[in-house]
Structures are given as structure tokens and as C-alpha cells.
Design an enzyme around this catalytic site. Structure first.
Site, short mmCIF file in Angstrom:
data_model
loop_
_atom_site.label_atom_id
_atom_site.label_comp_id
_atom_site.label_asym_id
_atom_site.label_seq_id
_atom_site.Cartn_x
_atom_site.Cartn_y
_atom_site.Cartn_z
N ASP A 92 0.86 -1.16 0.00
CA ASP A 92 0.00 0.00 0.00
C ASP A 92 0.90 1.22 0.00
O ASP A 92 2.03 1.19 0.49
CB ASP A 92 -0.92 0.00 1.22
CG ASP A 92 -1.91 1.15 1.15
OD1 ASP A 92 -2.24 1.56 0.02
OD2 ASP A 92 -2.33 1.66 2.21
N ASP A 271 -7.72 -7.63 1.16
CA ASP A 271 -6.77 -7.67 2.26
C ASP A 271 -7.48 -7.09 3.46
O ASP A 271 -8.42 -6.30 3.30
CB ASP A 271 -5.54 -6.81 1.96
CG ASP A 271 -5.82 -5.34 2.19
OD1 ASP A 271 -6.44 -4.72 1.31
OD2 ASP A 271 -5.46 -4.81 3.27
#
Length: 376
Positions: A92, A271
Site C-alpha cells: 500500500d 486484504d
RNA sequence: GGGGAGAUACCAAAGUGGCCAACUGGGGCAGACUGUAAAUCUGUUGGCAUACGCCUUCGGAGGUUCGAAUCCUUCUCUCCCCA
């Protein structure tokens, strides 16, 4: 990166596929354990690979940038080598931290200024330098820098934020295309759909990233405080626009039921910290429902941790033992719970994939969602 | 034998006339957790009641006072020091 669909191609509907990366093949739909700081908390790489059989894990650019930092990761030869993980990694960008650390950051056109949550020092993230950092990390899939507004934000804020994110996506993607991987394996870049809970904004954002032509696309800004029904609706709106032949990643989601519902609406990748964080706090997800292992009712339950479970810990330890570990504050407790939960999440998406391929997904979903959501 | 200190809720420990059903820890019970500032945080923990509130508590018994965990008398027990 290559994505191949193995099931029928429908705009909004469950599908099964395969993502090929330099570090291996990822069957989809897939759940990706979160390993923010170069470790899936409380789980050894060995267990992640064998018992849990995670196909890909996450790292976080913001956190890794602060610790251990760009220099150390560069010297290590990237995150794969540093943490000894040879399968794919997705990082990320730090976009979520723009949201979750909102008290200590300032957003500008150029980028976002952060104060480190560790020592208060100032740092500046831009769509470009976040790509640079992810080059150093060497993640297989890197995420664009975005702004993730809160779930209950006003339309005007959501609109402006979305447009800022769009400009950031383009800058980031341009920079990605103008730079090269550092360690000889391929990397790819996913842009992110924002637009809060507004269907027209979501549609516009989805169209925008569809036109960018990245190898995969992400849906961000969900499960951030909005009602679950809104999340499902936004997924449908967005997936109606996003290209069929590219993987879709729903960021940060979610509960087992959320994941099944997401799969049903055409999402390929998920996720969430839930299996690990909630696991460390004593919550177990099972095929029969949700267990709070700290509850007194498990005190003398000597049945297997999870009779339906497929991980080592499910059959070698009892509920009473795990409760004891949590009662005593023993660190093995959170470890066992994390392994169990991650194994369950991976089996959940694995089973969904089988059901999609044999054409029984809808029927299966109808039965399984109430079961896995039930609290024991 | 002499001198001293103390006994408070499950444990430890504050409180030393009304603001005390009693601070604070721990333990217990329960809850929260969704791209991890989290092995964290929150609530609750004498009984009954959804609640207003009511009832029984601060070693035992008795007393002073409008009012006592707090003051007095006495009993029981514990710990420390000296012999």
C-alpha cells in the site's frame, strides 16, 4: 503481470482467475494477509508459506519508509530478501495513512505532509516519491498514492478529494512508467477508485482509472465507516465500469461475509487486518461462526480448536487451551489465533474459487454466509 | 514477657465524621476492532431493578452522633521489634 480469467466473463458476478507475477502465481479470488512492517504480525514466514499457504502478502510504504527506511531496504536488496519471503508482495502506498493518521498530516496539491507517528518528524509524500519508495521495496504490485476520505464525508469533499486523487494517480502512473524496477523482477502499478458513498462519483472515478489502462485496479475508500449495504452497492457500481479482464482489488475488506459478498460482485483480491488483529484479540473465524475464545464458556471445552479447520493448530490444540493462553497473556495465544484465522480466510477464498469453477457458487454462498457470520 | 503497627470489596491498596457502595492497580466478566500509531482500546466488577432508586457492607460486638469505614469501649486475629 498477467491476469487470466478461468471462469465465465460477466461484468458484475463472481469470477475465478490467475495472476502471474515474477514471484509466483496467485489464484483469484484471493485474500492477502497484511504485513505492514515487513511481518505478518505474530506469524512466522514458514507458517505463512506452508500451513496458511498465503499466495501474496501486503507491506506498507508509509510504515516501511519510517522503519527501517529506504536506505536499509535498499541495502537489503528489497523487502523480499529483507524479510525472507519469496512469494509476491503488494504494498500500500500510505494512502490509508492519509486517512488513519489524519490528525498529523496536511494534504496539498503537491502531496501530503506527514508527521511521523513515531517521533513527530515531518515528511512529505508525493505520488512520485511513493512510487520511488515502492521501487526500493521491490513490491510486485505497488499502489498509487490516494486520499481515502472518511465514510461519512460530504459530497463536496468527496468530489474534490476524488479529483485530487485522480491527478495523483496520473502523476504516479506517469512516474511509474518512467522508472525501472531495481532488482530484476517485474513490478506493476494499481490505481484506486475513490468517490465515497456517491454512485455517480464512483462511476466517474472507475471510468477514469479504466481509461488509464493499468494492469489491475483497486477500489478504495470502503469499509471506512459507511453502512455495509453502501459498500456493496459501491462495489457493484464500480465493477460495472472496471475492465473485465483485469484484476480488481477491494482494499481493506473485510469480514468473511464481506469477502464472499465482494467475490459475488466481481472482486478478485482482498486484504484486511481483521484475521490477524482480531485474532490477536481473541476472535476466531470458523465455518460454524465467530468465537471469542476469551469467553468463559470455552474454559473447559476440550474439543479441537476448529474441527473443520485445516491448519496444524486446529487439530493439535483445544479451545480450552487457547483460552488459557489468552487468559494467561501468553504470546502463543495470539500466534495460534492468527494462524488459525489466516488459514480460515485462505480456505474461504479457496473454496469460493472452487465453487465458482464448478458453477455452484451462488448456492454455496447462500448457505455459508449466515453460518460464518453467526456468533458462537 | 515488654513495646509497636495493623485488620477496607476476589487480591493489593487509598480513604481517617456527611461529597463513600467506597480512589487506584491487578484479577474476573463482557464488548469493540475492516488498504495495522493496536499482542490494543472500552465498559463493568456487593445484591436487586431497564431506570429513578432501594437494600446489605469497610475484622466481631457494643456505644457516641442528626449522620460512622472514619470517634470511643471491648473482644478476636495478623505482623514487626526487643527479651
Amino acid at each position: 503481470m498477467f491476469f487470466t480469467l478461468k471462469s465465465e466473463k460477466r461484468a458484475v458476478g463472481a469470477r475465478a482467475g490467475e495472476i502471474q507475477t515474477s514471484h509466483g502465481i496467485i489464484p483469484t479470488p484471493i485474500f492477502m494477509p497484511v504485513g505492514t512492517l515487513g511481518t505478518v504480525k505474530a506469524v512466522l514466514q514458514k507458517d505463512l508459506e506452508s500451513d496458511i499457504d498465503a499466495k501474496i502478502i501486503l507491506g506498507n510504504t508509509y510504515h516501511l519508509y519510517l522503519r527501517p527506511g529506504e536506505s536499509i531496504l535498499g541495502q537489503a536488496g528489497g523487502l523480499h530478501k529483507f524479510m525472507n519471503w519469496e512469494r509476491p508482495i503488494l504494498t500500500d502506498s500510505g494512502g490509508f495513512q492519509v486517512f488513519s493518521l489524519s490528525d498529523i498530516r496536511k494534504i496539498r496539491e503537491e502531496g501530503v505532509e506527514f508527521r511521523s507517528h513515531i517521533d513527530g518528524s515531518k515528511h512529505f509524500f508525493t505520488p512520485e516519491n511513493v512510487v520511488e519508495m515502492q521501487r526500493v521495496i521491490g513490491s510486485d504490485i505497488m499502489m498509487a498514492l490516494d486520499e481515502c476520505p472518511p465514510g461519512d464525508c460530504e459530497r463536496e469533499y468527496a468530489r474534490k478529494s476524488m479529483h485530487l486523487t485522480q491527478r495523483w494517480l496520473e502523476r504516479g502512473f506517469t512516474h511509474f512508467k518512467n522508472t525501472e524496477p531495481l532488482y530484476g523482477h517485474k513490478q506493476t502499478f494499481f490505481p484506486i477508485v475513490q468517490g465515497a458513498g456517491f454512485p455517480d462519483l464512483r462511476r466517474e472515478a472507475a471510468k477514469h482509472i479504466a481509461d488509464m489502462g493499468a494492469e489491475g485496479n483497486a477500489i478504495g475508500g470502503l469499509s471506512v465507516g459507511e453502512p455495509t449495504e453502501v459498500m456493496y452497492e459501491m462495489i457493484e457500481v464500480v465493477n460495472d465500469v472496471l475492465p473485465l479482464e483485469k484484476p480488481r482489488y477491494l482494499m481493506g475488506v473485510g469480514t468473511p461475509a464481506n469477502i464472499i459478498e465482494g467475490i459475488a460482485r466481481g472482486v478478485d483480491m482482498f486484504d484486511c487486518v481483521m484475521p490477524t488483529r482480531n485474532g490477536r484479540n481473541g476472535m476466531l473465524f470458523t465455518w460454524r461462526g465467530i468465537i471469542n475464545i476469551k469467553n468463559k464458556k470455552w474454559e473447559n471445552d476440550f474439543s479441537p480448536l476448529d474441527p473443520d479447520g485445516e491448519s496444524y493448530v486446529d487439530h493439535h490444540f483445544t479451545k480450552a487451551y487457547l483460552r488459557h493462553l489468552f487468559q494467561a497473556g501468553e504470546s502463543l495465544g495470539p500466534q495460534l489465533a492468527s494462524i488459525h484465522n489466516l488459514n480460515f480466510y485462505l480456505r474461504l477464498v479457496g473454496t469460493a474459487r472452487e465453487r465458482i469453477l464448478d458453477g455452484t457458487f451462488e448456492q454455496w454462498k447462500k448457505n455459508v454466509v449466515p453460518q460464518i457470520s453467526h456468533r458462537l
